[in-house]
Design a protein around this motif. Structure first.
Motif, PDB file in Angstrom:
ATOM      1  N   UNK A  77     -23.214  44.173  83.380  1.00  0.00           N
ATOM      2  CA  UNK A  77     -23.338  43.663  84.724  1.00  0.00           C
ATOM      3  C   UNK A  77     -22.957  42.132  84.977  1.00  0.00           C
ATOM      4  N   UNK A  80     -19.525  41.402  84.658  1.00  0.00           N
ATOM      5  CA  UNK A  80     -19.193  41.589  85.604  1.00  0.00           C
ATOM      6  C   UNK A  80     -19.437  40.351  86.393  1.00  0.00           C
ATOM      7  N   UNK A 211     -21.183  48.379  91.423  1.00  0.00           N
ATOM      8  CA  UNK A 211     -20.698  50.041  91.296  1.00  0.00           C
ATOM      9  C   UNK A 211     -19.960  49.514  90.004  1.00  0.00           C
ATOM     10  N   UNK A 212     -19.161  48.340  89.325  1.00  0.00           N
ATOM     11  CA  UNK A 212     -18.663  49.153  88.029  1.00  0.00           C
ATOM     12  C   UNK A 212     -17.450  49.975  88.432  1.00  0.00           C
ATOM     13  N   UNK A 213     -16.967  49.722  89.659  1.00  0.00           N
ATOM     14  CA  UNK A 213     -15.917  50.692  89.401  1.00  0.00           C
ATOM     15  C   UNK A 213     -15.212  49.986  90.296  1.00  0.00           C
TER      16      UNK A 213
ATOM     17  N   UNK B 280     -20.044  49.761  81.701  1.00  0.00           N
ATOM     18  CA  UNK B 280     -21.118  50.041  82.780  1.00  0.00           C
ATOM     19  C   UNK B 280     -22.612  51.309  82.126  1.00  0.00           C
ATOM     20  N   UNK B 287     -28.993  48.549  80.223  1.00  0.00           N
ATOM     21  CA  UNK B 287     -28.153  47.700  80.311  1.00  0.00           C
ATOM     22  C   UNK B 287     -29.547  46.507  80.187  1.00  0.00           C
TER      23      UNK B 287
END
Lengths: 219, 295
Positions: A77, A80, A211-213, B280, B287
């Motif tokens: 995260x 991202x 969402x990472x997508x 991810x 995480x």
């Protein structure tokens, strides 16, 4: 937590800078339509002048993001968040460029009375501006639902764009003396349509951030 | 007189090995007993280790809880997790080195190449013949570079000078060390740098042609350049070996491994392709760990 205090602070700073960029761009966008609507050349020139500030801030955000990647070697995260900040900054900077383009078109427009009803183009601009605001809010709150809403709004902008272009085409055939103005009108409509597309990108970035997508909200 | 001194040194070394590295000693002795060295050469990726319902206790302490993990051939599998999460315990269980710790109990099974390693009939020496190990601290024998690498094969009964030369060169090349030491093969290994010593240990491991190489934090005592060399080496080695590496360096796990298992409090929280786990992850705890929020 203490181990991440500095990093978390830096991520927050990055976000703040991005929101500042967004806020400057919203203002430019707001002024640009006013300059156009009221044929206010001075305001238009001010928008063009202020754009360098936005460009500088975008560079600053990119430099800061790259520095964070180098220093923190972020993953998941965190990574991202940083990469998306770079992408969002690029989209917002593009939106600000369109505000400048609108301002320039407003200057070129001349002071003849408008040959076209303003309502639709104003409506289109309102929706596009709101899309940018929602995009920034969705980014700040990492809200996927808000982000998806932008896509729906983009449909409205596209619909208005189609209507305006058809009208301009019709006017073009009968209004030779207004050719220059009609040309500028169609450019402005095009700029606003592009702004809405970049705002839709903001939505996509937010969905990816959370969402990472990847999702194509433009489709 | 000279022979006596050599014998004395030999004895000292064995004692030293017994203390420092009992597993490796057993491995070498066993290979010597078995004679033949064989390395399977399957083309398709198979499961090397299948762990199911593995539990392990140190006395009353439940250190590994219901572990399920499949480890694939010719891949690098990284095991990460905070201190005390059970990752070292797990890797030491794979070659049953854990049995050296008193009061250890296990349940469940670890199947290595279709045989449960906990089977009564499975001789530990046999297992360790196939599963080599590299440790955190480079531990070359106080002998020459050449003798370090030739040590295992000699115990296997290989005496022919030319054959030994070939094995030594091949192993040192395999460990990306040959070019740096080819002119000082007969110098004492203690004179090598830390990074070179670690590669020498890897070469020593390769000389007896294992199937799996376990690495317990192999670069944590090395400088960044030596670390990168070892990492590159690991990438190359996986073409011929299956590698399982415990590392505290998460960037290292991300760089070099194909799969990563995240251990926490004796459980496997997440086990996935490394690319996915580091970009991810599915579990919030993973995480939080990889982004440095705890651990």
């Amino acid at each position: 937590m203490p181990a991440r205090e500095k990093f978390d602070y830096d991520l927050k700073t990055l976000q703040q800078k991005l929101l500042e960029l967004g806020s400057l761009t919203e203002t430019a966008l707001n002024y640009s339509i006013q300059a156009f609507q009221h044929k206010n050349i001075e305001l238009a020139l001010q928008i063009i002048d202020n754009d360098s500030q936005i460009d500088t801030l975008e560079e600053e955000i990119n430099d800061f993001a790259i520095l964070l990647i180098a220093k923190q070697q972020p993953v998941a995260i965190d990574l991202r968040r940083i990469v998306i900040a770079i992408k969002i900054a690029t989209d917002i900077e593009r939106i600000a460029d369109f505000a400048v383009d609108i301002a320039k078109a407003a200057i070129r427009m001349g002071d003849r009375p408008f040959a076209l009803e303003m309502e639709k183009i104003m409506q289109m601009h309102r929706v596009a501006l709101e899309m940018v605001s929602i995009g920034l809010k969705a980014y700040y709150e990492e809200d996927v639902v808000l982000a998806r809403k932008i896509a729906e709004m983009d449909d409205e902008v596209d619909e208005l764009y189609g209507q305006i272009m058809r009208e301009l085409l019709r006017l073009n055939a009968t209004n030779q003396e207004n050719a220059l103005q009609i040309n500028q009108f169609s450019l402005i409509a095009r700029y606003i349509e592009r702004i809405a597309d970049h705002a839709t990108n903001l939505g996509e970035h937010v969905v990816y951030l959370v969402k990472g997508k990847h999702y194509d909200l433009n489709g | 007189m000279k022979d006596n001194i050599d014998e004395y040194r030999w004895l000292l070394m064995l004692i030293w090995m017994e203390e420092e590295n009992p597993m490796e000693l057993t491995m070498i002795k066993t290979k010597a007993e078995n004679g033949a060295i064989s390395k399977p050469a399957e083309k398709d990726k198979e499961i090397v280790y299948r762990t199911s319902e593995l539990n392990l206790w140190y006395g009353e302490h439940h250190a590994l809880k219901n572990i399920h993990l499949d480890i694939y051939e010719n891949e690098v599998t990284a095991i990460i997790g905070p201190s005390g999460c059970g990752k070292s315990t797990y890797i030491k269980t794979l070659n049953r080195m854990i049995e050296l710790v008193p009061n250890v109990r296990t349940s469940g099974e670890i199947v290595y190449r279709n045989r449960n390693i906990f089977d009564q009939s499975y001789r530990v020496e046999e297992l360790r013949t196939q599963v080599g190990m590299v440790f955190q601290k480079p531990n070359p024998f106080p002998k020459s570079v050449y003798d370090n690498v030739a040590y295992g094969p000699r115990i296997h009964g290989i005496r022919d000078k030319r054959t030994l030369d070939e094995i030594v060169e091949k192993s040192l090349r395999g460990a990306a060390l040959w070019d740096e030491v080819k002119d000082r093969l007969y110098d004492n290994a203690g004179g090598l740098s830390g990074g070179q010593q670690q590669r020498l240990c890897i070469a020593r491991c390769l000389a007896i042609e294992p199937d799996v190489i376990l690495m317990d934090e192999p670069t944590s005592a090395l400088d960044p350049i030596s670390t990168l060399r070892i990492e590159e080496l690991i990438q190359r080695l996986k073409e011929n070996y299956s590698i399982i590496i415990v590392t505290h360096n998460m960037q290292q796990a991300a760089r070099i491994s194909d799969k990563t298992a995240f251990f926490l409090n004796g459980e496997v929280v997440e086990y996935d392709d490394t690319d996915r786990l580091f970009s991810n992850p599915s579990d919030k705890r993973t995480e939080d760990y990889i982004t440095g929020r705890f651990g």
